[in-house]
Design a protein around this motif. Structure first.
Motif, PDB file in Angstrom:
ATOM      1  N   VAL A  56       0.801  -0.871   0.087  1.00 21.37           N
ATOM      2  CA  VAL A  56      -0.147  -0.084   0.397  1.00 21.37           C
ATOM      3  C   VAL A  56       0.361   1.240   0.269  1.00 21.37           C
ATOM      4  O   VAL A  56       1.967   1.147   0.681  1.00 21.37           O
ATOM      5  N   ASP A  57       0.564   2.236  -1.179  1.00 22.16           N
ATOM      6  CA  ASP A  57       1.734   3.628  -0.685  1.00 22.16           C
ATOM      7  C   ASP A  57       0.423   4.175   0.379  1.00 22.16           C
ATOM      8  O   ASP A  57      -0.686   4.592  -0.365  1.00 22.16           O
ATOM      9  N   MET A  58       0.757   5.002   0.594  1.00 20.85           N
ATOM     10  CA  MET A  58       0.036   5.772   2.280  1.00 20.85           C
ATOM     11  C   MET A  58       0.219   7.123   1.629  1.00 20.85           C
ATOM     12  O   MET A  58       1.626   7.044   2.238  1.00 20.85           O
ATOM     13  N   HIS A  59      -0.344   8.079   0.994  1.00 19.94           N
ATOM     14  CA  HIS A  59      -0.140   9.286   1.183  1.00 19.94           C
ATOM     15  C   HIS A  59      -0.868  10.092   2.579  1.00 19.94           C
ATOM     16  O   HIS A  59      -1.691   9.323   2.514  1.00 19.94           O
ATOM     17  N   TYR A  60       0.445  10.871   2.754  1.00 21.28           N
ATOM     18  CA  TYR A  60      -0.024  11.880   3.513  1.00 21.28           C
ATOM     19  C   TYR A  60       0.499  13.143   3.853  1.00 21.28           C
ATOM     20  O   TYR A  60       1.767  13.449   2.689  1.00 21.28           O
ATOM     21  N   ARG A  61      -0.006  13.975   4.494  1.00 24.86           N
ATOM     22  CA  ARG A  61       0.046  15.176   4.707  1.00 24.86           C
ATOM     23  C   ARG A  61       0.547  15.949   5.679  1.00 24.86           C
ATOM     24  O   ARG A  61       0.535  15.428   6.694  1.00 24.86           O
ATOM     25  N   GLU A  62       1.826  16.649   5.599  1.00 21.46           N
ATOM     26  CA  GLU A  62       3.030  16.968   7.316  1.00 21.46           C
ATOM     27  C   GLU A  62       2.509  18.694   6.622  1.00 21.46           C
ATOM     28  O   GLU A  62       3.614  19.194   5.704  1.00 21.46           O
ATOM     29  N   GLY A  63       1.839  19.310   7.454  1.00 20.98           N
ATOM     30  CA  GLY A  63       1.610  20.461   7.150  1.00 20.98           C
ATOM     31  C   GLY A  63       1.302  20.923   5.609  1.00 20.98           C
ATOM     32  O   GLY A  63      -0.440  20.335   4.904  1.00 20.98           O
ATOM     33  N   THR A  64       1.923  21.303   4.464  1.00 25.84           N
ATOM     34  CA  THR A  64       1.110  21.856   3.012  1.00 25.84           C
ATOM     35  C   THR A  64       1.441  21.139   2.273  1.00 25.84           C
ATOM     36  O   THR A  64       1.584  20.991   1.210  1.00 25.84           O
ATOM     37  N   GLU A  65       2.668  19.664   2.812  1.00 28.28           N
ATOM     38  CA  GLU A  65       3.480  19.346   2.343  1.00 28.28           C
ATOM     39  C   GLU A  65       2.787  17.352   1.823  1.00 28.28           C
ATOM     40  O   GLU A  65       3.030  16.929   2.493  1.00 28.28           O
ATOM     41  N   GLU A  66       3.090  17.200   0.921  1.00 28.89           N
ATOM     42  CA  GLU A  66       2.299  16.150   1.411  1.00 28.89           C
ATOM     43  C   GLU A  66       3.080  14.322   0.594  1.00 28.89           C
ATOM     44  O   GLU A  66       4.544  14.647  -0.211  1.00 28.89           O
ATOM     45  N   LYS A  67       3.507  13.484   1.345  1.00 25.70           N
ATOM     46  CA  LYS A  67       4.353  12.721   1.672  1.00 25.70           C
ATOM     47  C   LYS A  67       3.503  11.418   0.347  1.00 25.70           C
ATOM     48  O   LYS A  67       2.610  11.155   1.237  1.00 25.70           O
ATOM     49  N   THR A  68       4.696  10.445   0.854  1.00 19.32           N
ATOM     50  CA  THR A  68       3.722   9.163   0.271  1.00 19.32           C
ATOM     51  C   THR A  68       5.457   8.015   1.154  1.00 19.32           C
ATOM     52  O   THR A  68       6.269   8.318   0.627  1.00 19.32           O
ATOM     53  N   ALA A  84      -3.867  13.880   7.560  1.00 14.81           N
ATOM     54  CA  ALA A  84      -5.105  13.960   6.522  1.00 14.81           C
ATOM     55  C   ALA A  84      -3.618  12.914   6.136  1.00 14.81           C
ATOM     56  O   ALA A  84      -2.973  12.256   5.917  1.00 14.81           O
ATOM     57  N   HIS A  85      -5.307  11.789   5.255  1.00  9.91           N
ATOM     58  CA  HIS A  85      -3.735  10.190   4.455  1.00  9.91           C
ATOM     59  C   HIS A  85      -4.753  10.207   3.926  1.00  9.91           C
ATOM     60  O   HIS A  85      -6.082  10.496   3.783  1.00  9.91           O
ATOM     61  N   VAL A  86      -4.641   8.615   2.698  1.00 10.22           N
ATOM     62  CA  VAL A  86      -4.965   8.299   1.915  1.00 10.22           C
ATOM     63  C   VAL A  86      -4.232   6.999   1.425  1.00 10.22           C
ATOM     64  O   VAL A  86      -3.153   6.862   1.281  1.00 10.22           O
ATOM     65  N   ALA A  87      -4.915   6.163   1.158  1.00  8.61           N
ATOM     66  CA  ALA A  87      -4.356   4.055   1.213  1.00  8.61           C
ATOM     67  C   ALA A  87      -4.444   4.313  -0.020  1.00  8.61           C
ATOM     68  O   ALA A  87      -5.747   4.448  -0.664  1.00  8.61           O
ATOM     69  N   HIS A  88      -3.646   4.043  -1.128  1.00  7.38           N
ATOM     70  CA  HIS A  88      -3.602   3.227  -2.294  1.00  7.38           C
ATOM     71  C   HIS A  88      -2.606   1.618  -2.935  1.00  7.38           C
ATOM     72  O   HIS A  88      -1.672   2.164  -1.653  1.00  7.38           O
ATOM     73  N   PRO A  89      -3.480   0.621  -2.543  1.00  8.80           N
ATOM     74  CA  PRO A  89      -2.876   0.152  -3.036  1.00  8.80           C
ATOM     75  C   PRO A  89      -2.250  -0.951  -3.894  1.00  8.80           C
ATOM     76  O   PRO A  89      -2.700   0.300  -4.757  1.00  8.80           O
ATOM     77  N   VAL A  90      -1.249  -1.587  -4.310  1.00 12.66           N
ATOM     78  CA  VAL A  90      -0.547  -1.340  -4.968  1.00 12.66           C
ATOM     79  C   VAL A  90      -0.962  -3.144  -6.093  1.00 12.66           C
ATOM     80  O   VAL A  90      -0.931  -3.996  -5.015  1.00 12.66           O
ATOM     81  N   GLY A  91      -2.212  -3.429  -6.450  1.00 11.20           N
ATOM     82  CA  GLY A  91      -2.951  -4.719  -6.719  1.00 11.20           C
ATOM     83  C   GLY A  91      -3.247  -4.632  -5.277  1.00 11.20           C
ATOM     84  O   GLY A  91      -4.511  -3.590  -5.165  1.00 11.20           O
ATOM     85  N   GLU A  92      -3.853  -5.773  -5.383  1.00  9.54           N
ATOM     86  CA  GLU A  92      -4.894  -6.223  -4.325  1.00  9.54           C
ATOM     87  C   GLU A  92      -4.543  -6.514  -2.594  1.00  9.54           C
ATOM     88  O   GLU A  92      -2.739  -6.303  -2.333  1.00  9.54           O
ATOM     89  N   ALA A  93      -4.744  -5.793  -1.953  1.00  8.41           N
ATOM     90  CA  ALA A  93      -4.095  -5.620  -0.436  1.00  8.41           C
ATOM     91  C   ALA A  93      -4.846  -6.486   0.689  1.00  8.41           C
ATOM     92  O   ALA A  93      -6.505  -5.875   0.608  1.00  8.41           O
TER      93      ALA A  93
END
Length: 104
Positions: A56-68, A84-93
């Motif tokens: 899973v690629d977890m995208h999250y924000r630290e202040g105004t910066e988005e990290k993965t 704030a965050h959002v999970a992006h699976p790589v295929g099935e997870a």
């Protein structure tokens, strides 16, 4: 009630479908299956997110910066109230999520 749950074969009818594993006081433990990203959201309480199978690629924000951060099986992402965050699976997870009952 005791039961056995095979996380290797667990699937759901839709992305982010879940099976309740159990509840401890007001905290739920759920096994999720997905092959699609979730949605950006801001936590309304703490959450532990444990990747059991897949990546899973977890995208999250630290202040105004988005990290993965790429999460492999056995790795944990912990989010606090207000994160704030959002999970992006790589295929099935398959993911174990531990959070307050009714949390977003």
């Amino acid at each position: 009630m005791r039961f056995h749950l095979d996380t290797d074969s667990f699937t759901a009818e839709r992305a982010w479908g879940a099976r309740l594993v159990g509840q401890i006081d007001n905290v739920t433990v759920r096994l999720h299956w997905t092959d699609q990203p979730y949605k950006w959201h801001v936590n309304d309480g703490p959450e532990a997110f444990v990747v059991l199978h897949g990546c899973v690629d977890m995208h999250y924000r630290e202040g105004t910066e988005e990290k993965t951060q790429r999460l492999e099986p056995g790795q944990i992402f912990y989010a606090e109230d207000g994160d704030a965050h959002v999970a992006h699976p790589v295929g099935e997870a398959r993911i174990l999520v531990i959070e307050r009952d009714g949390s977003v």
